[in-house]
Design a protein around this motif. Structure first.
Motif: not given
Length: 300
Positions: A61-82
């Protein structure tokens, strides 16, 4: 700056971090699934403890929280960086990520099940290159290769060269120049939504998150820089672009991983450029017990 890092972490870790004397000296904060949080300082590495002395362990749950904060709840927007293995956050902090890599046609297409983070605190360190700037930016202003191992300060050094060259140094009779930064990994200028997090100077243009080889050619064609700065060269395409810049009359400052000049010369691409007398100067950066030592050598 540390508040920006805390905002990436679950609230129940905030008190242990702020109570830790190592937090404000941290260079890296490493998060690993089901493992204690690690704080890496210039001199040591420590594991974060809670007020009762227990290790602060990252749950799923902690890892999921951090990932959401990093991606601002939009993994798609950071897809290329990731796909490149990192995300750059507000403030210029660079967060490396690890997990399950997805391949398509021999290339990385995504990283899923992210279970590891390396938060590298952004640090500017203005003035790092100033003691050497007269020799670097004199009338000859020769192409320079900066060599060092990871965390030796190569990126910091290049950033300071960009700023000083862009500002000029009147007391040393160094006139300001147009500078172009090709920042493939968003570390040199650490742009966030296109705006540099670091001071790279008033006459500096930045291509952020752009492959170095392609970016160097774009910069030469469109922005007419007098100085071109790139970090971590290593591919054949990088060498080709550097040669194009050199032949276009642009001065190149770049860096490469290595423990010595002889070590980097084992890489054919760099060896060929050195043998062709592309670089006039080299600088070797070495970090010992938190202190960075610089050795400068004129090649031609």
């Amino acid at each position: 700056m540390m508040d920006e890092i805390l905002s990436l972490l679950p609230a129940h870790f905030h008190s242990p971090f702020t109570a830790s004397s190592d937090f404000h000296r941290a260079e890296e904060i490493r998060l690993r699934i089901h493992q204690p949080i690690e704080i890496v300082t210039p001199g040591e590495s420590v594991l974060l403890k809670s007020e009762n002395g227990q290790s602060c362990v990252m749950t799923e749950e902690d890892m999921e929280y951090t990932l959401n904060q990093l991606s601002e709840f939009s993994l798609y927007a950071f897809h290329e960086e990731m796909k490149q293995g990192y995300i750059t956050t507000k403030g210029g902090h660079r967060v490396g990520i690890g997990g399950q890599v997805v391949h398509e046609e021999g290339r990385v297409s995504a990283i899923k099940h992210v279970r590891y983070f390396n938060i590298r605190k952004a640090a500017d360190h203005k003035g790092a290159a100033r003691p050497f700037i007269k020799r670097l930016l004199d009338d000859s202003c020769g192409h320079t290769l900066i060599i060092g191992t990871p965390r030796a300060g190569k990126t910091t050094f290049l950033r300071d060269i960009a700023r000083l060259a862009s500002e000029g140094v009147p007391e040393m009779n160094i006139a300001p120049k147009k500078v172009g930064i090709v920042d493939e990994r968003s570390e040199l200028a650490a742009c966030y939504e296109g705006i540099p997090s670091f001071d790279v100077g008033p006459r500096t243009d930045v291509l952020d998150a752009c492959p170095k080889a392609e970016g160097m050619m774009m910069m030469i064609r469109s922005m007419s820089p007098e100085i071109l700065i790139v970090d971590e060269i290593g591919r054949k395409e990088d060498a080709t672009a550097i040669m194009e810049a050199v032949h276009a009359g642009v001065t190149v400052f770049c860096s490469a991983h290595g423990g010595s000049l002889s070590e980097v010369k084992k890489r054919p691409m760099i060896r060929n450029m050195i043998n062709a007398s592309v670089f006039k100067k080299t600088m070797f950066l070495q970090r010992t017990k938190g202190q960075i030592h610089v050795n400068m050598e004129t090649l031609i």
